[in-house]
Design an enzyme around this catalytic site. Sequence first.
Site, PDB file in Angstrom:
ATOM      1  N   HIS A 282       0.870  -1.181   0.000  1.00 49.10           N
ATOM      2  CA  HIS A 282       0.000   0.000   0.000  1.00 49.10           C
ATOM      3  C   HIS A 282       0.903   1.227   0.000  1.00 49.10           C
ATOM      4  CE1 HIS A 282      -3.057   2.868   1.142  1.00 49.10           C
ATOM      5  NE2 HIS A 282      -3.978   1.931   1.019  1.00 49.10           N
ATOM      6  N   ARG A 305      -6.358  10.638  -0.857  1.00 44.43           N
ATOM      7  CA  ARG A 305      -6.076  10.964  -2.258  1.00 44.43           C
ATOM      8  C   ARG A 305      -7.375  11.050  -3.050  1.00 44.43           C
ATOM      9  NH1 ARG A 305      -3.118   6.206  -3.703  1.00 44.43           N
ATOM     10  NH2 ARG A 305      -3.748   5.402  -1.682  1.00 44.43           N
TER      11      ARG A 305
END
Length: 500
Positions: A282, A305
């Site tokens: 990740h 994000r």
Amino acid sequence: MVFHRMLTVLFFSCLALTIAYLYKQNYPPMSAPIADPGMASRHAIVVGSGLAGLSAASQLISRNIPVRLLERGAKPGGNSIKASSGINGAPTTYQPVAEPLDAFYNDTTRSAGHAMSSFTAQREKLIETLTKNSAAGVEWLVQEKGVDLSRVAQLGGHSYARTHRGAGQAPPGFAIVSALLKQLKESPLFDLRTSCTVTKVLQDGAHVTGVAYAREDGKQEELHGPVIFASGGFGGDAEGLLAKYRPDLAGYPSTNDPRPGTQPLLTAIGAQLIDMDQVQVHPTGFVDPANAATPLKFLGAEVLRGEGGILLLNGKRFVDELDTREKVSNAITTTTPSSESPKQWTVQVVLDEGTYQAAKSHIDFYLFKGLMKKSTIAELGPQALESITQYAKVVAGEATDEFHRTTFANWTLKNPTPESVVYVGVVTPVVHFTMGGVLINVKSEVLGEDEKPIKGLWGAGEVTGGVHGGNRLGGSSLLECVVFGRIAGDQCADYLAGGK
Ligand SMILES: Cc1cc2nc3c(=O)[nH]c(=O)nc-3n(C[C@H](O)[C@H](O)[C@H](O)COP(=O)(O)OP(=O)(O)OC[C@H]3O[C@@H](n4cnc5c(N)ncnc54)[C@H](O)[C@@H]3O)c2cc1C
């Protein structure tokens, strides 16, 4: 007279021998070797108290089988308790759009990718079992365990919204684990032993007959009975299994507890491994400023994000932040790390006020934990001001993005100045999930090198491999714990009911 005496001695000797024999029959000493220890008890042994272990234990107890659950940690819950997005299920009544029966299956095989070309038949059966039982798994948690799973989101790689979580503040992993544990603890059949590390699987010929384990005080003990392994993945085993199967990821920090993987305990008795080199990285694990060197990182959710936030490396953007986890991670890890132990990079995740408002509950939590801070662009330096100004132009449609990002969600900052408020945290790629593990079949039986089930041994959850292939879909790990954990519990109960 002498003859009479001899008869008396003989009589009492026989009597003493008979009493000794009868006593031994009825009250065998505790340390006496048991002819077949696996058949001497009616309880099942579960290794690991994450969701897979708790699901297996719940199923066994619903069948009136006493459970001894051995957990290495001081507290139960494993990594399952940290799960933050939710659990997949389809078709369920909570989904906003009803989906066709095979859509989840197709998404899973697509996501598994090239891996589907080996062990194809086994994988197809496992994926079919996972997806076909997914709705029942969600319903089981809702109806029988009282977990709220009424909110449904669509995560990356899914063609429908099918990842379930609750409407309240509690993250799904915590809500599910707490509900199962609470119910289990109410049962007199449940015996949870924490700080007990299983060190060996015991066998009698072809049958698994129990485990040896070390207590916190170092004392070694044995438990006898059939065994369900639900001991989790090896993402936190940075210098052990990770270094062995993915040397390029050796020393990486992880969102998983730093602990040795348990697959070697199972290969020691002939279990077969699959996909051990398939590891999910990740891109955004938080580097805690108060403890930057810890190998255990807190996950920085995708929403940062997704709602418009950007990533800066040395003050510059370098990637479409919404590209796949793999591509974003690769864009970081092809640069020079800022530390070798743990191996990590210094990337800034930067959000403006609009992004903050959209992801407020997450960010407030990160601010509270000290993982992010409210700041100004001036504090990030002149290069950052230039990058953020350029990004603001892209968002306003005044420039095209050199990284081809097309969605900016809630970014609202139009004319950045050094005084503009931003929310900032340092992140680094982290090992998040290990797709590989021991090969199981649709009955959750652990398979040997000859692909035959090892009798008396089942596996469920992240310790197993095969079902996700090269890439796990978000929400499918909690699901595999529930589906294969329950199957393992049922199969183990049948095994005991069959007098084995
Ligand atoms: C931050 C984070 C967020 C996540 N979010 C999601 C999500 O939203 N949805 C999703 O589907 N998945 C998610 N995942 C993945 C998912 O949580 C895990 O893959 C899953 O919970 C694994 O469950 P498990 O029961 O197999 O193992 P675990 O929960 O890891 O439990 C295994 C247990 O076994 C114990 N153990 C290990 N070895 C031994 C031994 N030798 N003796 C005794 N005990 C032992 C461990 O201490 C541990 O408690 C997330 C993972 C993380 C880290």
